[in-house]
Design a protein around this motif. Structure first.
Motif, PDB file in Angstrom:
ATOM      1  N   ALA A 418      29.118 -26.108  44.748  1.00 28.03           N
ATOM      2  CA  ALA A 418      29.631 -25.105  43.810  1.00 28.03           C
ATOM      3  C   ALA A 418      30.406 -25.879  42.753  1.00 28.03           C
ATOM      4  CB  ALA A 418      30.525 -24.124  44.528  1.00 28.03           C
ATOM      5  N   SER A 419      30.135 -25.595  41.479  1.00 19.61           N
ATOM      6  CA  SER A 419      30.804 -26.351  40.414  1.00 19.61           C
ATOM      7  C   SER A 419      32.285 -25.974  40.376  1.00 19.61           C
ATOM      8  CB  SER A 419      30.154 -26.042  39.081  1.00 19.61           C
ATOM      9  OG  SER A 419      30.452 -24.718  38.716  1.00 19.61           O
ATOM     10  N   PRO A 420      33.148 -26.888  39.914  1.00 20.41           N
ATOM     11  CA  PRO A 420      34.567 -26.568  39.798  1.00 20.41           C
ATOM     12  C   PRO A 420      34.803 -25.348  38.910  1.00 20.41           C
ATOM     13  CG  PRO A 420      34.187 -28.914  39.353  1.00 20.41           C
ATOM     14  CD  PRO A 420      32.842 -28.278  39.513  1.00 20.41           C
ATOM     15  N   GLU A 421      33.956 -25.159  37.885  1.00 18.57           N
ATOM     16  CA  GLU A 421      34.110 -23.993  36.987  1.00 18.57           C
ATOM     17  C   GLU A 421      33.850 -22.701  37.771  1.00 18.57           C
ATOM     18  OE1 GLU A 421      31.874 -26.523  36.068  1.00 18.57           O
ATOM     19  OE2 GLU A 421      33.411 -27.531  34.860  1.00 18.57           O
ATOM     20  N   MET A 422      32.823 -22.745  38.623  1.00 27.96           N
ATOM     21  CA  MET A 422      32.469 -21.546  39.381  1.00 27.96           C
ATOM     22  C   MET A 422      33.594 -21.195  40.361  1.00 27.96           C
ATOM     23  SD  MET A 422      29.127 -20.839  41.627  1.00 27.96           S
ATOM     24  CE  MET A 422      28.178 -19.410  41.201  1.00 27.96           C
ATOM     25  N   ILE A 423      34.155 -22.230  40.991  1.00 28.66           N
ATOM     26  CA  ILE A 423      35.245 -21.988  41.945  1.00 28.66           C
ATOM     27  C   ILE A 423      36.457 -21.424  41.214  1.00 28.66           C
ATOM     28  CG2 ILE A 423      36.862 -23.119  43.533  1.00 28.66           C
ATOM     29  CD1 ILE A 423      34.536 -25.054  44.221  1.00 28.66           C
ATOM     30  N   ALA A 424      36.787 -22.024  40.070  1.00 33.44           N
ATOM     31  CA  ALA A 424      37.937 -21.545  39.291  1.00 33.44           C
ATOM     32  C   ALA A 424      37.713 -20.098  38.863  1.00 33.44           C
ATOM     33  CB  ALA A 424      38.157 -22.435  38.069  1.00 33.44           C
ATOM     34  N   ALA A 425      36.471 -19.792  38.448  1.00 28.84           N
ATOM     35  CA  ALA A 425      36.168 -18.429  38.000  1.00 28.84           C
ATOM     36  C   ALA A 425      36.320 -17.449  39.158  1.00 28.84           C
ATOM     37  CB  ALA A 425      34.756 -18.366  37.427  1.00 28.84           C
ATOM     38  N   LEU A 426      35.890 -17.855  40.354  1.00 26.28           N
ATOM     39  CA  LEU A 426      35.997 -16.974  41.517  1.00 26.28           C
ATOM     40  C   LEU A 426      37.464 -16.698  41.859  1.00 26.28           C
ATOM     41  CD1 LEU A 426      34.609 -15.519  43.960  1.00 26.28           C
ATOM     42  CD2 LEU A 426      35.041 -17.606  45.242  1.00 26.28           C
ATOM     43  N   VAL A 427      38.271 -17.740  41.866  1.00 26.63           N
ATOM     44  CA  VAL A 427      39.689 -17.581  42.214  1.00 26.63           C
ATOM     45  C   VAL A 427      40.368 -16.664  41.185  1.00 26.63           C
ATOM     46  CG1 VAL A 427      41.890 -18.766  42.519  1.00 26.63           C
ATOM     47  CG2 VAL A 427      39.792 -19.777  43.443  1.00 26.63           C
ATOM     48  N   ALA A 428      40.074 -16.890  39.900  1.00 24.27           N
ATOM     49  CA  ALA A 428      40.695 -16.095  38.838  1.00 24.27           C
ATOM     50  C   ALA A 428      40.245 -14.638  38.900  1.00 24.27           C
ATOM     51  CB  ALA A 428      40.337 -16.692  37.477  1.00 24.27           C
ATOM     52  N   TRP A 429      39.059 -14.415  39.401  1.00 28.88           N
ATOM     53  CA  TRP A 429      38.471 -13.065  39.460  1.00 28.88           C
ATOM     54  C   TRP A 429      39.160 -12.197  40.517  1.00 28.88           C
ATOM     55  CZ3 TRP A 429      34.390 -10.658  42.664  1.00 28.88           C
ATOM     56  CH2 TRP A 429      33.689  -9.633  42.023  1.00 28.88           C
ATOM     57  N   GLN A 430      39.849 -12.851  41.457  1.00 25.04           N
ATOM     58  CA  GLN A 430      40.564 -12.156  42.536  1.00 25.04           C
ATOM     59  C   GLN A 430      39.702 -11.143  43.286  1.00 25.04           C
ATOM     60  OE1 GLN A 430      44.311 -10.647  41.086  1.00 25.04           O
ATOM     61  NE2 GLN A 430      45.125 -12.711  40.938  1.00 25.04           N
ATOM     62  N   PRO A 431      38.706 -11.637  44.022  1.00 24.36           N
ATOM     63  CA  PRO A 431      37.869 -10.701  44.773  1.00 24.36           C
ATOM     64  C   PRO A 431      38.704  -9.901  45.765  1.00 24.36           C
ATOM     65  CG  PRO A 431      37.476 -12.968  45.501  1.00 24.36           C
ATOM     66  CD  PRO A 431      38.330 -13.044  44.278  1.00 24.36           C
ATOM     67  N   GLN A 432      38.314  -8.630  45.971  1.00 26.13           N
ATOM     68  CA  GLN A 432      39.028  -7.789  46.940  1.00 26.13           C
ATOM     69  C   GLN A 432      38.353  -7.840  48.301  1.00 26.13           C
ATOM     70  OE1 GLN A 432      38.532  -4.847  43.796  1.00 26.13           O
ATOM     71  NE2 GLN A 432      40.479  -3.990  44.451  1.00 26.13           N
ATOM     72  N   VAL A 433      37.061  -8.197  48.281  1.00 26.85           N
ATOM     73  CA  VAL A 433      36.322  -8.371  49.534  1.00 26.85           C
ATOM     74  C   VAL A 433      35.487  -9.640  49.401  1.00 26.85           C
ATOM     75  CG1 VAL A 433      34.532  -7.409  51.053  1.00 26.85           C
ATOM     76  CG2 VAL A 433      36.152  -5.871  49.933  1.00 26.85           C
ATOM     77  N   VAL A 434      35.418 -10.406  50.488  1.00 26.68           N
ATOM     78  CA  VAL A 434      34.493 -11.541  50.535  1.00 26.68           C
ATOM     79  C   VAL A 434      33.572 -11.301  51.727  1.00 26.68           C
ATOM     80  CG1 VAL A 434      34.241 -14.048  50.744  1.00 26.68           C
ATOM     81  CG2 VAL A 434      36.250 -13.097  49.592  1.00 26.68           C
ATOM     82  N   THR A 435      32.262 -11.332  51.490  1.00 27.98           N
ATOM     83  CA  THR A 435      31.331 -11.055  52.597  1.00 27.98           C
ATOM     84  C   THR A 435      30.766 -12.352  53.168  1.00 27.98           C
ATOM     85  OG1 THR A 435      29.353 -10.963  51.206  1.00 27.98           O
ATOM     86  CG2 THR A 435      30.578  -8.917  51.483  1.00 27.98           C
ATOM     87  N   PHE A 436      30.641 -12.360  54.484  1.00 29.15           N
ATOM     88  CA  PHE A 436      30.017 -13.485  55.180  1.00 29.15           C
ATOM     89  C   PHE A 436      28.878 -12.960  56.045  1.00 29.15           C
ATOM     90  CE2 PHE A 436      34.480 -15.008  54.721  1.00 29.15           C
ATOM     91  CZ  PHE A 436      34.198 -16.072  53.872  1.00 29.15           C
ATOM     92  N   THR A 437      27.743 -13.607  55.978  1.00 30.92           N
ATOM     93  CA  THR A 437      26.589 -13.118  56.739  1.00 30.92           C
ATOM     94  C   THR A 437      26.145 -14.097  57.812  1.00 30.92           C
ATOM     95  OG1 THR A 437      25.255 -13.947  54.922  1.00 30.92           O
ATOM     96  CG2 THR A 437      25.690 -11.595  54.953  1.00 30.92           C
ATOM     97  N   SER A 438      26.854 -15.201  57.950  1.00 32.03           N
ATOM     98  CA  SER A 438      26.583 -16.121  59.060  1.00 32.03           C
ATOM     99  C   SER A 438      27.761 -17.076  59.171  1.00 32.03           C
ATOM    100  CB  SER A 438      25.304 -16.925  58.801  1.00 32.03           C
ATOM    101  OG  SER A 438      25.537 -17.834  57.743  1.00 32.03           O
ATOM    102  N   GLY A 439      27.833 -17.752  60.318  1.00 32.75           N
ATOM    103  CA  GLY A 439      28.905 -18.723  60.508  1.00 32.75           C
ATOM    104  C   GLY A 439      28.867 -19.804  59.431  1.00 32.75           C
TER     105      GLY A 439
END
Ligand code: SAH
Length: 509
Positions: A418-439
């Motif tokens: 994951a690019s650093p820009e994508m990670i920064a964008a995700l953190v700034a976006w403040q998701p309210q839910v994060v989904t996981f579909t496998s370990g």
């Protein structure tokens, strides 16, 4: 498709919702060598331009936009070099999009061009806000007006009194000038009680609407905190929103969900969440790579059972058969067990009906379902296509009951970068839910983020796990699972998020 002289398609991308691109627009993107796109264009549309290089020429926060002359020049240069060029613009290219100017330049230079209209925001955003721009007995005309006062053009003001005194008025580029627009409407004698709406990011999942009257709309916009891009709608039709507000009343409207999945499978979950109104950030955490090997050594027809625990297993099976020049007839005498409805659906695509689908999608239920269906497992040959990471419970238990189990490592999970820009964008976006579909989605997600980034996300987000194994991985990462469906498949995960969200929003009312 390479034409010797090249061609330019001036394509309207629609207002934001990727489903509102025209079929012709999609065709043009598929053929494009180069795409020049603006800030209002949904970047998801660029996935249709699979063979093109895409250049951003819009305005980014804090930066100036590419000058129009330079855009014109690039269009000309690329077309003269024989390229198929798509000039992709938000909404419609000829509605305040400077598409007319670009077409003029192309005509002057004798460059072939085609215009592909798009759905303009002035019609689509009100529609998504529950406002029909015309309505029988309420409004019989629609005016499309710029609210922009360009200082370089000497503050030309639109003389509103010259426009229809009745009917619906839609102002583009006017949020910064809202007070002025309101004053102007008063000056021409529009009733102070005239309903007004201001719609921000219409048709995007983040759409927000302020509703008021000529007297109250400025204050209402401040309360809601409306920001550009937004449209101003003035007219009696705005009143209809109270009854027709369909988009912002969907069950997950306004909920920000980060979906962590493999790139290949990301869209199913995303589409279901978006259909309920959620805003989705796709964060790819695993890629699946099929393993090209000479396994399994025995022919598929030698097995009594093939147990497929995921879509990937089914894909690997077909890929291997293809490589061997075989087809589904090889499986004529083999019984098929599929874990999960998506896996079964994948088999159905190849006209294979499954013999067994456990009621719940975990190893324990699969085991008891097979035990029950097979009567005796003694000496039964079972093929288990799996990933390099799958837990050993199922094969071990089957062996204990006398089965001869072949574990076939058919695909590998690969954490994508994951690019650093994508990670920064995700953190700034403040998701309210994060989904996981496998370990592995959990482990890869946590590995991609720094400790502070993860803590930042955990401070705002609830975590959703598809089943107990995934929930355990969440716990192992020191996080809490607050959303977990009874049944371990995507529709149930979506339903669980919906229930959780409804309980929360009802509780806070
Ligand atoms: N060609 C575009 C308009 C470009 S002018 C079209 O046909 O829609 C840019 C202005 O359009 C913005 O300032 C805003 O007023 C409006 N706009 C574009 N997309 C919008 C959206 N999704 N929601 C609300 N307004 C939008």
């Amino acid at each position: 498709m390479d034409s010797p002289s090249g061609i330019v398609y001036l394509v309207g991308a629609g207002p934001g919702d990727p489903g509102l691109l025209t079929l012709r627009g999609k065709e043009c993107l598929e053929q494009a060598d180069v795409v020049l796109y603006d800030a209002l264009v949904n970047p998801r549309l660029l996935t249709y331009a699979s063979r093109a290089s895409c250049e951003f020429v819009g305005k980014r926060a804090g930066k100036t936009r590419t000058p129009q002359e330079e855009i014109n020049q690039r269009l000309v240069d690329y077309a003269q070099a024989g390229k198929v060029v798509v000039r992709l613009k938000g909404g419609d290219p000829f509605v305040f999009g400077r598409g007319g100017e670009e077409a003029e330049v192309l005509a002057e230079q004798d460059i072939p061009f085609e215009v592909v209209p798009g759905i303009t925001a002035g019609i689509a955003a009100p529609a998504y806000a529950g406002i029909p721009v015309t309505h029988r007995g309420v409004a019989t005309s629609l005016s499309i007006i710029t609210g922009h006062r360009d200082p370089t053009l000497g503050e030309t003001t639109v003389d509103l009194s010259a426009l229809a005194q009745e009917g619906t008025l839609v102002f583009y580029m006017g949020v910064g000038n809202l007070t002025r627009v309101v004053d102007e409407l008063r000056r021409i004698g529009r009733d102070r009680a005239t309903p007004m709406a201001v719609i921000e990011r219409g048709t995007w999942p983040e759409q927000r609407t302020a509703l008021g009257t000529l007297d109250t709309i400025v204050a209402r916009c401040q309360q809601v905190g409306i920001e550009p891009p937004a449209l101003i709608v003035a007219g009696e039709v705005a009143r209809l929103r109270e009854r027709l507000n369909w988009f912002e009343s969907r069950p997950l409207y306004g909920l920000r969900v980060a979906v962590t999945r493999s790139q290949a499978h990301v869209s199913g979950l995303t589409a279901q969440l978006e259909a309920l109104g959620a805003s989705v950030f796709e964060f790819p955490t695993i890629d699946i790579g099929l393993v090209d090997s000479d396994e399994p050594a025995s022919a598929f027809s030698d097995f009594d059972w093939i147990v497929l625990t995921s879509i990937n297993g089914a894909d690997a099976l077909f890929a291997r058969m293809d490589r061997l020049g075989q087809d589904a007839r090889m499986l004529a005498g083999v019984r098929l067990c599929a874990i999960g409805s998506a896996t079964a659906a994948r088999l159905e695509q190849r006209f294979l009906h499954v013999d067994l689908m456990p009621e719940r999608y975990d190893a324990e239920h699969t085991l008891s379902a097979i035990v029950e269906a097979a009567e005796s497992l003694d000496g039964k040959r079972i093929l288990l296509p799996r990933s390099d990471l799958a837990p050993g419970f199922l094969p071990d238990e089957l062996r204990k009951r006398g089965a001869e189990v072949t574990e076939w490592i058919a695909y590998r999970t690969i954490p994508p970068e994951a690019s650093p820009e994508m990670i920064a964008a995700l953190v700034a976006w403040q998701p309210q839910v994060v989904t996981f579909t496998s370990g592995s989605t959990v482990r890869n997600f946590c590995a991609a983020l720094s400790e502070t980034e993860l803590a930042d996300i955990a401070a705002h987000a609830d975590f959703a796990a598809i089943g107990p194994v995934t929930a355990k991985a969440v716990a192992d990462a020191g996080l809490n699972t607050s959303i977990q469906p009874e049944q371990h498949d995507i529709p149930s995960l979506v339903a669980a998020i919906r229930d959780w969200h409804m309980a929360r929003t009802n509780g806070s009312d």
